[in-house]
Design an enzyme around this catalytic site. Structure first.
Site, PDB file in Angstrom:
ATOM      1  N   TYR A 174       0.837  -1.197   0.000  1.00  0.00           N
ATOM      2  CA  TYR A 174       0.000   0.000   0.000  1.00  0.00           C
ATOM      3  C   TYR A 174       0.874   1.250   0.000  1.00  0.00           C
ATOM      4  CZ  TYR A 174      -3.256   3.615   1.394  1.00  0.00           C
ATOM      5  OH  TYR A 174      -3.998   4.765   1.426  1.00  0.00           O
ATOM      6  N   VAL A 175       0.474   2.202  -0.825  1.00  0.00           N
ATOM      7  CA  VAL A 175       1.081   3.529  -0.843  1.00  0.00           C
ATOM      8  C   VAL A 175      -0.069   4.531  -0.807  1.00  0.00           C
ATOM      9  CG1 VAL A 175       2.503   5.169  -2.139  1.00  0.00           C
ATOM     10  CG2 VAL A 175       3.086   2.736  -2.152  1.00  0.00           C
ATOM     11  N   TYR A 227       2.052  -5.146 -11.346  1.00  0.00           N
ATOM     12  CA  TYR A 227       2.797  -6.384 -11.102  1.00  0.00           C
ATOM     13  C   TYR A 227       3.222  -7.046 -12.418  1.00  0.00           C
ATOM     14  CZ  TYR A 227       1.214  -5.866  -6.291  1.00  0.00           C
ATOM     15  OH  TYR A 227       0.978  -5.381  -5.033  1.00  0.00           O
TER      16      TYR A 227
END
Length: 145
Positions: free
Chosen positions: A66-67, A111
């Site tokens: 998470y950012v 990804y």
């Protein structure tokens, strides 16, 4: 998906910050002068744990990457992912695996751009879960010692 969180921060702390932690966590922190709108200096994290494959051996599962939205697009997520991969290699893991929700196209693309394989289509794996009453029922069916 904050509405899905069912544990307290005390449970999270006792599970991860103890003598035998159940998970590891890497955080991304910015200097005080670049803190978030809410005043946070920790702006991202990668939470992981180890698993084992009878086919491949040690594996690392990335549970969360998470950012904070205002810090996305600055390479923080890539840096966290790379550091988690570094941990996996240091611990002699054969693979790094994770799950991504079907609707989360930006993350799936992120990804894939880093070389991840989508096993749903490639190998037909399904993620199976027991929780709540189904977990209770299964555990209750265990042979008694």
């Amino acid at each position: 998906m904050p509405d899905q969180v069912k544990i307290s921060h005390e449970e999270l702390e006792s599970s991860g910050f103890c003598e035998n932690p159940l998970f590891g966590c890497l955080v991304a922190e910015v200097p005080e002068e670049h803190k978030s709108k809410e005043g946070f200096t920790v702006v991202g994290y990668g939470l992981y744990f180890y698993t084992y494959s009878t086919w491949r051996g040690r594996a690392l599962h990335l549970e969360d990457l998470y950012v904070m939205p205002e810090f996305r697009g600055r390479g923080i997520g890539k840096s966290i992912l790379s550091k988690v991969a570094e941990v996996a290699k240091k611990m002699q893991c054969a693979r790094l695996q994770l799950s991504v929700l079907n609707w989360n196209t930006p993350s799936r693309d992120f990804y894939a751009a880093k070389g991840a394989q989508d096993l749903t289509a490639a190998e037909g794996w399904h993620l199976i879960r027991f929780d709540g009453q189904s977990l209770d029922n299964l555990a209750n069916d265990a042979p008694k010692d």
